[in-house]
Design a protein around this motif. Structure first.
Motif, PDB file in Angstrom:
ATOM      1  N   GLY A 276       1.086  -0.558   0.345  1.00 10.10           N
ATOM      2  CA  GLY A 276       0.236  -0.162  -0.019  1.00 10.10           C
ATOM      3  C   GLY A 276       0.729   0.962   0.275  1.00 10.10           C
ATOM      4  N   ILE A 277       0.898   1.939   0.396  1.00 14.87           N
ATOM      5  CA  ILE A 277       0.552   3.512   0.608  1.00 14.87           C
ATOM      6  C   ILE A 277       2.025   3.343   0.305  1.00 14.87           C
ATOM      7  CG2 ILE A 277       0.414   5.824   1.980  1.00 14.87           C
ATOM      8  CD1 ILE A 277      -1.749   5.346   1.778  1.00 14.87           C
ATOM      9  N   MET A 278       2.612   2.868   2.776  1.00 20.21           N
ATOM     10  CA  MET A 278       3.741   2.452   3.247  1.00 20.21           C
ATOM     11  C   MET A 278       4.559   1.279   1.687  1.00 20.21           C
ATOM     12  SD  MET A 278       3.861   4.624   5.065  1.00 20.21           S
ATOM     13  CE  MET A 278       5.377   4.666   6.050  1.00 20.21           C
TER      14      MET A 278
ATOM     15  N   ASP B 214      -0.033  -8.152  -2.903  1.00 20.86           N
ATOM     16  CA  ASP B 214      -1.262  -7.276  -2.024  1.00 20.86           C
ATOM     17  C   ASP B 214      -2.647  -8.362  -2.967  1.00 20.86           C
ATOM     18  OD1 ASP B 214      -1.383  -4.583  -0.725  1.00 20.86           O
ATOM     19  OD2 ASP B 214      -3.021  -5.368  -1.848  1.00 20.86           O
ATOM     20  N   VAL B 215      -3.763  -7.630  -1.826  1.00 20.75           N
ATOM     21  CA  VAL B 215      -5.217  -8.995  -2.067  1.00 20.75           C
ATOM     22  C   VAL B 215      -5.473  -7.160  -3.829  1.00 20.75           C
ATOM     23  CG1 VAL B 215      -5.830  -8.972   0.060  1.00 20.75           C
ATOM     24  CG2 VAL B 215      -6.007  -7.002  -0.652  1.00 20.75           C
TER      25      VAL B 215
ATOM     26  N   MET C  71       3.404  -5.073   5.658  1.00 26.04           N
ATOM     27  CA  MET C  71       3.009  -3.899   5.751  1.00 26.04           C
ATOM     28  C   MET C  71       1.498  -4.167   5.818  1.00 26.04           C
ATOM     29  SD  MET C  71       4.710  -1.096   7.296  1.00 26.04           S
ATOM     30  CE  MET C  71       4.624   0.025   6.909  1.00 26.04           C
ATOM     31  N   LEU C  72       0.645  -4.387   7.045  1.00 30.16           N
ATOM     32  CA  LEU C  72      -0.718  -4.328   6.805  1.00 30.16           C
ATOM     33  C   LEU C  72      -0.672  -3.232   6.998  1.00 30.16           C
ATOM     34  CD1 LEU C  72      -0.573  -8.293   6.394  1.00 30.16           C
ATOM     35  CD2 LEU C  72      -1.195  -7.114   4.770  1.00 30.16           C
ATOM     36  N   PRO C  73      -2.600  -2.967   6.966  1.00 27.63           N
ATOM     37  CA  PRO C  73      -3.225  -2.836   7.921  1.00 27.63           C
ATOM     38  C   PRO C  73      -3.286  -2.390   9.381  1.00 27.63           C
ATOM     39  CG  PRO C  73      -4.245  -2.555   5.774  1.00 27.63           C
ATOM     40  CD  PRO C  73      -3.534  -3.959   5.876  1.00 27.63           C
TER      41      PRO C  73
ATOM     42  N   THR D  96       1.487  -1.400  11.939  1.00 28.05           N
ATOM     43  CA  THR D  96       1.866  -0.754  13.001  1.00 28.05           C
ATOM     44  C   THR D  96       0.490  -1.348  13.852  1.00 28.05           C
ATOM     45  OG1 THR D  96       1.524   1.754  12.739  1.00 28.05           O
ATOM     46  CG2 THR D  96       1.060   1.092  14.632  1.00 28.05           C
TER      47      THR D  96
ATOM     48  N   LYS E 285      -7.355   3.747  14.873  1.00 24.53           N
ATOM     49  CA  LYS E 285      -6.980   2.211  15.439  1.00 24.53           C
ATOM     50  C   LYS E 285      -5.561   2.745  16.500  1.00 24.53           C
ATOM     51  CE  LYS E 285      -3.748   0.792  12.704  1.00 24.53           C
ATOM     52  NZ  LYS E 285      -2.322   0.911  12.140  1.00 24.53           N
TER      53      LYS E 285
HETATM   54  P1  NAD Z   1      -2.311   0.851   3.093  1.00 19.28           P
HETATM   55  O1  NAD Z   1      -3.859   0.733   4.137  1.00 19.28           O
HETATM   56  O2  NAD Z   1      -2.203   1.943   2.137  1.00 19.28           O
HETATM   57  O3  NAD Z   1      -1.362  -0.282   2.706  1.00 19.28           O
HETATM   58  C1  NAD Z   1      -2.037  -2.088   3.320  1.00 19.28           C
HETATM   59  C2  NAD Z   1      -2.200  -2.872   2.210  1.00 19.28           C
HETATM   60  O4  NAD Z   1      -2.470  -3.853   2.481  1.00 19.28           O
HETATM   61  C3  NAD Z   1      -2.674  -2.381   1.081  1.00 19.28           C
HETATM   62  O5  NAD Z   1      -2.760  -2.252  -0.045  1.00 19.28           O
HETATM   63  C4  NAD Z   1      -3.863  -3.800   1.268  1.00 19.28           C
HETATM   64  O6  NAD Z   1      -4.537  -4.542  -0.748  1.00 19.28           O
HETATM   65  C5  NAD Z   1      -3.089  -5.118   1.469  1.00 19.28           C
HETATM   66  N1  NAD Z   1      -3.986  -5.683   2.217  1.00 19.28           N
HETATM   67  C6  NAD Z   1      -4.511  -5.898   2.860  1.00 19.28           C
HETATM   68  N2  NAD Z   1      -5.049  -6.819   3.618  1.00 19.28           N
HETATM   69  C7  NAD Z   1      -4.245  -7.593   2.878  1.00 19.28           C
HETATM   70  C8  NAD Z   1      -3.732  -9.228   2.602  1.00 19.28           C
HETATM   71  N3  NAD Z   1      -4.672 -10.033   3.717  1.00 19.28           N
HETATM   72  N4  NAD Z   1      -3.160  -9.976   1.894  1.00 19.28           N
HETATM   73  C9  NAD Z   1      -2.037  -9.049   1.303  1.00 19.28           C
HETATM   74  N5  NAD Z   1      -2.475  -7.633   0.945  1.00 19.28           N
HETATM   75  C10 NAD Z   1      -3.077  -7.137   2.135  1.00 19.28           C
HETATM   76  O7  NAD Z   1      -1.523   1.286   4.199  1.00 19.28           O
HETATM   77  P2  NAD Z   1      -0.645   1.920   4.842  1.00 19.28           P
HETATM   78  O8  NAD Z   1      -1.035   3.877   5.168  1.00 19.28           O
HETATM   79  O9  NAD Z   1       0.406   1.461   3.865  1.00 19.28           O
HETATM   80  O10 NAD Z   1       0.134   1.573   6.399  1.00 19.28           O
HETATM   81  C11 NAD Z   1       0.394   0.274   6.157  1.00 19.28           C
HETATM   82  C12 NAD Z   1       0.979  -0.028   8.301  1.00 19.28           C
HETATM   83  O11 NAD Z   1       2.104   0.907   8.799  1.00 19.28           O
HETATM   84  C13 NAD Z   1      -0.313   0.969   9.249  1.00 19.28           C
HETATM   85  O12 NAD Z   1      -0.743  -0.205   9.948  1.00 19.28           O
HETATM   86  C14 NAD Z   1      -0.436   1.724   9.301  1.00 19.28           C
HETATM   87  O13 NAD Z   1      -0.516   2.479  10.790  1.00 19.28           O
HETATM   88  C15 NAD Z   1       0.834   1.836   9.328  1.00 19.28           C
HETATM   89  N6  NAD Z   1       1.663   3.454   8.924  1.00 19.28           N
HETATM   90  C16 NAD Z   1       1.336   3.600   7.773  1.00 19.28           C
HETATM   91  C17 NAD Z   1       1.806   5.548   7.954  1.00 19.28           C
HETATM   92  C18 NAD Z   1       1.242   6.428   7.112  1.00 19.28           C
HETATM   93  O14 NAD Z   1       1.918   7.756   7.008  1.00 19.28           O
HETATM   94  N7  NAD Z   1       0.357   5.861   6.241  1.00 19.28           N
HETATM   95  C19 NAD Z   1       3.152   5.553   8.427  1.00 19.28           C
HETATM   96  C20 NAD Z   1       3.511   4.783   9.527  1.00 19.28           C
HETATM   97  C21 NAD Z   1       3.000   3.561   9.710  1.00 19.28           C
END
Ligand code: NAD
Length: 292
Positions: free
Chosen positions: A10-12, A31-32, A64-66, A96, A239
């Motif tokens: 995802g984003i990260m 990734d799904v 690196m999942l939600p 996280t 969360k």
């Molecule tokens: P996001 O939602 O953009 O990415 C998560 C990815 O996981 C998605 O692309 C989703 O499709 C995928 N996913 C979900 N279930 C799945 C599965 N069963 N199998 C495969 N892929 C699956 O979230 P993000 O912003 O990348 O954040 C990821 C983690 O990092 C979170 O725990 C978040 O709290 C933490 N984080 C985010 C940031 C930020 O600024 N975005 C900063 C620090 C920490």
């Protein structure tokens, strides 16, 4: 160079996996969301058709999942990491999540001779893109040493903070601080504006005094301008406040300000701001004062 399975693009995860591929590692990503896998392939990685495929042949698996249910499904589920990874594999969860899940994973992985680290990050999307993340790592020292070269590809401040789960506790502390500071910067803006003072000018002075902090440095202009594009969404911070409160309960301590900030974040979500940047806590404070 190492075979790395990367789950959650995802984003990260997307820029992090791309940096590992650019550094010369064989990265198989899953990734799904199929579009996210295609982006990794375009960045020099390989696409995997599922968790089992991403893990096959990997010496290192990064998730690196939600949130914790996603991590539990990928790690404990049928065809998941614990079922399919070979003994000796290093599983690094950079999501996280609540510390209990990190401890459960470490416990279950021990029986399979799979090494585990919890390694949540701070620094946001910009930090991920610039390979400048702060990484707080819980687990065994030897495993931390083995993982360090991978952390150095995606991060700049890399610290082993303690045993399994400690990385998540430090991340919870980070999130309660960040949420609290956003809440107070919002209150400072509301006070100044309601008193007829230019909040932008006021915050410029404050950013040079004892109240100086990185949120004032990076976000004061966008907050005063009411620009709330994420960034880091209120939904994700909601969360994380839940994780901080649960960790406090587990540690049998009272964190009254954290409880209050958690309620403000929950209010932001209830007001429909969940997909806005967490700096939109300002809108909650404005609404409480009838100034929205
Ligand atoms: P996001 O939602 O953009 O990415 C998560 C990815 O996981 C998605 O692309 C989703 O499709 C995928 N996913 C979900 N279930 C799945 C599965 N069963 N199998 C495969 N892929 C699956 O979230 P993000 O912003 O990348 O954040 C990821 C983690 O990092 C979170 O725990 C978040 O709290 C933490 N984080 C985010 C940031 C930020 O600024 N975005 C900063 C620090 C920490």
């Amino acid at each position: 160079m190492t075979n790395v399975g990367f789950i959650g693009l995802g984003i990260m995860g997307s820029p992090m996996a791309a940096h590992l591929a650019t550094a010369g590692h064989e990265v198989r990503g899953y990734d799904v969301n199929a579009g996210a896998v295609e982006r990794l392939v375009a960045a020099g990685g390989h696409g995997a058709s599922g968790v089992t495929d991403a893990v096959a042949g990997a010496e290192v698996v990064i998730t690196m999942l939600p949130n914790h249910p996603h991590v539990e499904q990928v790690v404990f589920g049928s065809g998941g990491v614990l079922e399919t990874a070979k003994p000796g594999t290093l599983l690094i969860d950079m999501s996280t999540i609540r510390p209990e899940t990190s401890l459960e994973i470490a416990q279950a992985a021990r029986d399979k001779e799979i090494r585990v680290l919890d390694a949540p990050v701070s620094g946001g999307e910009a930090g991920a893109k610039q390979a400048a993340l702060s990484i707080m790592v819980g687990g065994e020292a030897d495993d931390f040493a083995a993982a360090r070269p991978f952390f150095e590809v995606v991060g700049k401040t890399i610290v082993h903070v303690g045993p399994h789960g400690a990385g998540q506790v430090v991340k919870a502390a980070n999130q309660l601080l960040v949420g609290g500071i956003y809440g107070l910067v919002g209150e400072a803006i509301v006070l100044m504006e309601a008193s007829g003072v230019d909040a932008g000018v006021g915050l410029d002075v404050l950013a040079g005094g004892l109240a100086a902090n990185r949120i004032l440095d990076l976000k004061r202009e966008s907050m005063v301008a009411r620009e709330f594009q994420p960034g880091f969404r209120i939904d994700l911070h909601h969360k994380d406040m839940g994780i901080a409160l649960a960790a406090a309960r587990q540690a049998e301590v009272a964190l009254p300000l954290t409880g209050l900030v958690a309620q403000l974040v929950a209010a932001g979500r209830a007001m429909g701001y969940g997909s806005l940047d967490h700096s939109a806590l300002l809108k909650v404070t404005e609404q409480l004062s009838g100034r929205a």
